[in-house]
Design a protein around this motif. Structure first.
Motif, mmCIF file in Angstrom:
data_model
loop_
_atom_site.group_PDB
_atom_site.id
_atom_site.type_symbol
_atom_site.label_atom_id
_atom_site.label_comp_id
_atom_site.label_asym_id
_atom_site.label_seq_id
_atom_site.Cartn_x
_atom_site.Cartn_y
_atom_site.Cartn_z
ATOM 1 N N ASN A 27 0.807 -1.225 0.000
ATOM 2 C CA ASN A 27 0.000 0.000 0.000
ATOM 3 C C ASN A 27 0.839 1.273 0.000
ATOM 4 O OD1 ASN A 27 1.066 -0.024 2.540
ATOM 5 N ND2 ASN A 27 -0.846 -0.332 3.620
ATOM 6 N N GLU A 28 2.099 1.175 -0.457
ATOM 7 C CA GLU A 28 3.018 2.305 -0.349
ATOM 8 C C GLU A 28 2.515 3.561 -1.062
ATOM 9 O OE1 GLU A 28 3.932 -0.719 -1.250
ATOM 10 O OE2 GLU A 28 5.678 -1.404 -0.113
ATOM 11 N N TRP A 29 1.964 3.386 -2.251
ATOM 12 C CA TRP A 29 1.503 4.555 -3.016
ATOM 13 C C TRP A 29 0.320 5.224 -2.339
ATOM 14 C CZ3 TRP A 29 4.341 7.019 -6.284
ATOM 15 C CH2 TRP A 29 5.323 6.346 -7.019
ATOM 16 N N LEU A 75 1.616 7.212 0.655
ATOM 17 C CA LEU A 75 2.272 8.426 0.180
ATOM 18 C C LEU A 75 1.235 9.446 -0.287
ATOM 19 C CD1 LEU A 75 4.952 9.865 -0.450
ATOM 20 C CD2 LEU A 75 4.857 8.832 -2.739
ATOM 21 N N PHE A 76 0.201 8.982 -0.970
ATOM 22 C CA PHE A 76 -0.865 9.872 -1.452
ATOM 23 C C PHE A 76 -1.590 10.539 -0.290
ATOM 24 C CE2 PHE A 76 -5.427 10.401 -2.295
ATOM 25 C CZ PHE A 76 -5.372 11.363 -3.295
ATOM 26 N N PRO A 116 7.962 4.943 -2.270
ATOM 27 C CA PRO A 116 7.757 3.533 -2.626
ATOM 28 C C PRO A 116 8.632 3.101 -3.808
ATOM 29 C CG PRO A 116 6.027 4.862 -3.604
ATOM 30 C CD PRO A 116 6.941 5.814 -2.859
ATOM 31 N N ASN A 119 12.328 4.138 -4.092
ATOM 32 C CA ASN A 119 12.980 3.911 -2.802
ATOM 33 C C ASN A 119 14.432 3.461 -2.950
ATOM 34 O OD1 ASN A 119 12.495 1.372 -3.787
ATOM 35 N ND2 ASN A 119 11.413 0.619 -1.971
#
Length: 196
Positions: A46-48, A51-52, A155, A159
């Motif tokens: 769920n990194e994006w 970040l969002f 992400p 990264n």
């Protein structure tokens, strides 16, 4: 003018667009924390989204202040909640990072202690009817903190720039400007200490 009409006008003033953005920032904090903490618990990619959520909250920080000044919608609610929302957002991210081993505890203690100290200082100033304006270093501190959080959240494939030395350097710069900002606030509030 009746009480109900007065109350409606007060509510209309409070719930203007800049203040709605401030409230949105506060509401995004638990959403950010929930999504961020899902990964170490369930290994969900769920990194994006994380970040969002943080980036959106950070953008509202700049946008609400700009709109309030541009549209002449500066309110007491905004003066109180805007800096509080900033502190909550950054502190929530830093505490979450510390809980997952991505941020050193010593830096977390310093950064959060600074926020408590400045909040207490502002409260004392308010009681003495002394205005302590936000300094350039305080604004710079918020920007650097947001950059640090976004850097940590980067992400894949971005990264790859994560580096132990660079991360430590960013943390040290963040801690340094936070301490400097606290010292500057203290100096600007020297009249306040004389009245205590």
């Amino acid at each position: 003018m009746t009480f109900e009409v007065c109350r409606k006008e007060a509510n209309d003033e409070i719930m203007n667009l800049p203040n709605k953005l401030t409230v949105l920032r506060v509401l995004l904090i638990p959403a950010f924390l929930a999504v961020y903490m899902i990964k170490p618990l369930a290994d969900v990619p769920n990194e994006w989204l994380v970040l969002f959520l943080f980036s959106t909250a950070a953008i509202t920080d700049t946008l609400d202040g700009y709109l309030a000044r541009k549209m002449g919608l500066v309110t007491n609610f905004g003066k109180l909640m805007d800096p509080l929302a900033d502190k909550l957002l950054v502190c929530a991210a830093i505490i979450a990072f510390t809980a997952t081993g991505n941020f050193p505890a010593w830096a977390t203690i310093i950064l959060i202690s600074r926020e408590f100290y400045i909040s207490g200082l502002r409260q004392l100033a308010l009681e003495q009817k002394i205005v302590v304006a936000a300094s350039f270093s305080a604004k710079l501190k918020t920007i650097i903190q947001c950059v640090l959080v976004i850097y940590i959240l980067l992400p894949f494939p971005f990264n790859f720039i994560h580096n132990g030395i660079l991360t430590l350097a960013l943390i040290l710069v963040t801690v340094g400007i936070s301490i400097y900002s606290a010292v500057e606030y203290t100096y600007k509030s020297r009249d306040l200490f004389e009245k205590i």
